[in-house]
Write an enzyme that holds these catalytic residues in place. Structure first.
Site, PDB file in Angstrom:
ATOM      1  N   CYS A   1     145.202  74.956 -21.870  1.00 34.66           N
ATOM      2  CA  CYS A   1     143.894  75.048 -20.929  1.00 34.66           C
ATOM      3  C   CYS A   1     142.899  73.305 -21.421  1.00 34.66           C
ATOM      4  O   CYS A   1     143.006  73.071 -22.643  1.00 34.66           O
ATOM      5  CB  CYS A   1     143.330  76.354 -22.335  1.00 34.66           C
TER       6      CYS A   1
ATOM      7  N   TYR B   1     135.148  77.110 -13.111  1.00 28.90           N
ATOM      8  CA  TYR B   1     135.504  78.262 -13.453  1.00 28.90           C
ATOM      9  C   TYR B   1     134.273  79.077 -12.822  1.00 28.90           C
ATOM     10  O   TYR B   1     135.121  80.700 -12.284  1.00 28.90           O
ATOM     11  CB  TYR B   1     135.325  79.054 -14.973  1.00 28.90           C
TER      12      TYR B   1
END
Ligand SMILES: N[C@@H](CCC(=O)N[C@@H](CS)C(=O)NCC(=O)O)C(=O)O
Length: 315
Positions: free
Chosen positions: A57, A187
């Site tokens: 992440c 994203y």
């Protein structure tokens, strides 16, 4: 919308999509602050706080980088969850996977169970946990790294200041557009639900990378010859770009290695003391590819993060 996107987009006061099919990031729910003097109710103390992270992440990567650069691993403990993710309970603790741990503080099996203990309906990592009061201090990485930099200096083994007063204005300016156009930009491209939303996201993203290339043609790091919080927030996205986002989020106009200065910069930051040991490419590729598509992890690309650069001669 998949449950992963729903989770990422869940939160209070999330922005409205401006384009149909646009990905909108969620808003982190736990926003307490640790302070050196304890005035916030959360006093900086060695051994009191714990970070739950996943090495895949990019937001966790910021936190681990900050801990490593400041020399704070002996002050704040860490558990590393796996990239295995389940819709309702989030990422799993799977200590049998190399580099992963169990939950050594609360003995839970999933990140979602930790949120369940305090009644928050989110599942994101990182999570900064207070062992003393048994609660989540913060699940917002941008604020966690600020606290780690500013409030734990009494115990930090390294004297580096990632948010020095003289550069704060400039750091904030970089943070603002780099977050909107690059950190979240990848994203927005990857989770776009319409061609229009994707086209808009990649256009913004690659314009921003071009702008960065110009900045980094003249400066070693974003704010000059000193590594700052702005670099700590940018590097995790660039580190993953060619290996993950290029393919899995369709950010494939160019690779970072196609940019002379961005590729030199990413190597230069990687080679700073404390960065390589806080960066785990295997977990990144497993994290992205095992949760998307046919789950097969691609072979490349070959990119030597350790290749020497001439950037240390820059101002
Ligand atoms: N605002 C958060 C965002 C963190 C975030 O989105 N983390 C992702 C992993 S990269 C996550 O945990 N997603 C939850 C899920 O996929 O279930 C922060 O910066 O700390």
């Amino acid at each position: 919308m998949s449950s992963q996107e729903k989770n990422l987009a869940t939160g209070t006061k999330a922005e409205q999509a401006k384009i149909d099919g646009e990905f909108v990031p969620g808003v982190s729910a736990a926003r307490n602050w640790i302070t050196a003097d304890g005035s916030s109710g959360f006093k900086a103390e060695p051994g009191r706080y714990h970070l739950y992270v996943g090495h895949f992440c990019p937001y966790c990567h910021r936190c681990v980088l900050t801990l490593s650069l400041k020399g704070l691993f002996h002050v704040i403990s860490i558990d590393v969850c796996s990239f295995r993710r389940y819709d309702e309970r989030g990422f799993e603790f799977a200590p049998e996977i190399p580099g992963c741990t169990e939950d050594t503080v609360n003995g839970k099996k999933f990140i979602g169970d930790i949120y369940g203990m305090v009644g928050i309906n989110q599942r994101t990592i990182p999570v900064l946990w207070d062992k003393k009061t048994g609660t989540i201090v913060s699940n917002e990485s941008s604020e966690i790294i600020r606290m780690l930099n500013c409030e734990f200096n009494e115990w930090a083994k390294e004297s580096i200041d990632l948010y020095p007063p003289s550069l704060q204005k400039e750091i904030e300016e970089f943070n603002e557009w780099i977050y909107a156009e690059i950190n979240i930009g990848v994203y927005k491209a990857g989770f776009a639900k319409s061609q229009e939303a994707y086209d808009s996201a990649v256009t913004v993203l690659f314009n921003a990378l071009d702008r960065l290339e110009e900045v980094l043609a003249k400066r070693r790091f974003l704010c000059g010859n000193q590594l700052t919080e702005a670099d700590i927030r940018l590097f995790p996205t660039l580190f993953r770009f060619d290996h993950a986002y290029y393919i899995c989020f369709k950010c494939n106009k160019r690779m970072i290695r196609d940019y002379e200065h961005l590729s030199g910069y990413v190597r230069d930051v990687y080679q700073q003391m404390g960065v390589a040991n806080a960066s785990n490419m295997e977990h990144c590729t497993q994290g992205y590819f095992s949760n998307f598509g046919n789950k097969i992890i691609p072979i490349g690309p070959d990119f030597d993060f350790n290749e020497p650069t001439q950037r240390s001669e820059m101002k």
